[in-house]
Write a protein that holds these residues in place. Structure first.
Motif, PDB file in Angstrom:
ATOM      1  N   LYS A 118      70.296   0.063  75.605  1.00  0.00           N
ATOM      2  CA  LYS A 118      69.941  -0.799  74.476  1.00  0.00           C
ATOM      3  C   LYS A 118      70.322  -0.190  73.121  1.00  0.00           C
ATOM      4  CE  LYS A 118      66.159  -3.339  76.669  1.00  0.00           C
ATOM      5  NZ  LYS A 118      66.511  -2.923  78.036  1.00  0.00           N
ATOM      6  N   SER A 119      70.629   1.097  73.102  1.00  0.00           N
ATOM      7  CA  SER A 119      70.998   1.757  71.857  1.00  0.00           C
ATOM      8  C   SER A 119      71.907   2.944  72.167  1.00  0.00           C
ATOM      9  CB  SER A 119      69.759   2.245  71.108  1.00  0.00           C
ATOM     10  OG  SER A 119      69.161   3.334  71.798  1.00  0.00           O
ATOM     11  N   PHE A 201      75.745  -3.773  74.283  1.00  0.00           N
ATOM     12  CA  PHE A 201      75.625  -4.188  72.888  1.00  0.00           C
ATOM     13  C   PHE A 201      76.933  -3.909  72.153  1.00  0.00           C
ATOM     14  CE2 PHE A 201      73.930   0.125  73.244  1.00  0.00           C
ATOM     15  CZ  PHE A 201      74.604   0.815  72.248  1.00  0.00           C
TER      16      PHE A 201
END
Length: 249
Positions: A118-119, A201
């Protein structure tokens, strides 16, 4: 009649040579593979007697080949830096240079058994053992990747996990086969992989991903090379590029 017959025979023999003389070679960034393979026949259909063949690899590798004398007519790079080097080396005709598409950098992971990134900080986790990246020296996606990770102060930390790839397509292969838990590719490449990878992402902090194209300085078919570049702006070519996910410059 004999002179006429002889002339006809000479002309007939010359036809294959004339056709061969209308062939160009386009060296293009690996991420353009699928789109250009579809555009090639459309260009040939629009330009009677012309044929185009392609050579796909990392942009830096292609420029090295051109510098070593490879018979190339058109060069399409996935970044401005490589094309700038081509200008400095006088390997391309700078007057013909133009930007023709854009792309975006994405972080991908295997679609199945992915770790759920997610990051960027998640890349430091113990469950991420290998990260596929393009070689910075020759692969533009590797330079975009470094810009992102340098901006997050993560390049040095993550470097022991890197699996160096010779092209963006090799990065894609490593991740799609599950040989790396993560990798940085272009959005268009992720789309090609279908359900084998998942886009985690879209990272920021890198220079815009714009693709320049130009006629090679030593091309012997500069007019036809210029015609190919011009063809990329036609509706037929633009439809293909858009379908593969490329944006307009």
């Amino acid at each position: 009649m004999r002179p006429l017959r002889l002339l006809s025979f000479v002309v007939a023999l010359g036809l294959p040579l004339a056709v061969a003389a209308q062939q160009i070679t386009v060296s293009a960034a690996a991420s353009l593979t699928d789109a250009f393979k579809e555009i090639g026949p459309k260009f040939e259909a629009a330009k009677a007697g012309a044929s185009v063949r392609f050579n796909f690899a990392a942009s830096g590798v292609l420029l090295q080949q051109i510098g070593q004398g490879a018979p190339v007519d058109v060069f399409a790079s996935a970044d401005q830096e490589t094309m700038n080097r081509g200008v400095e080396q006088k390997a391309i005709d700078a007057a013909t240079r133009k930007d023709f598409v854009t792309n975006s950098l994405v972080l991908i992971e295997p679609a199945r058994e992915g770790v759920g990134l997610k990051s960027l900080q998640d890349l430091s986790g113990a469950n991420v053992k290998k990260i596929a990246v393009g070689k910075v020296a020759t692969v533009p996606v590797g330079r975009y990747t470094r810009q992102v990770l340098d901006g997050a102060n993560l390049w040095t930390t993550l470097e022991p996990k890197f699996v160096q790839a010779d092209s963006v397509r090799q990065v894609l292969d490593y991740v799609s086969r599950g040989e790396a838990e993560a990798g940085f590719v272009y959005r268009t490449d992720a789309a090609i992989a279908g359900d084998k990878v998942r886009i985690a992402f879209t990272p920021t902090g890198h220079t815009p991903v714009t693709y320049p194209i130009a006629v090679v300085a030593e091309s012997r078919q500069k007019a036809l090379a210029g015609d190919f570049i011009a063809f990329l702006a036609t509706p037929a070519a633009q439809e293909v590029l858009a379908r593969y996910g490329f944006g307009k410059p």
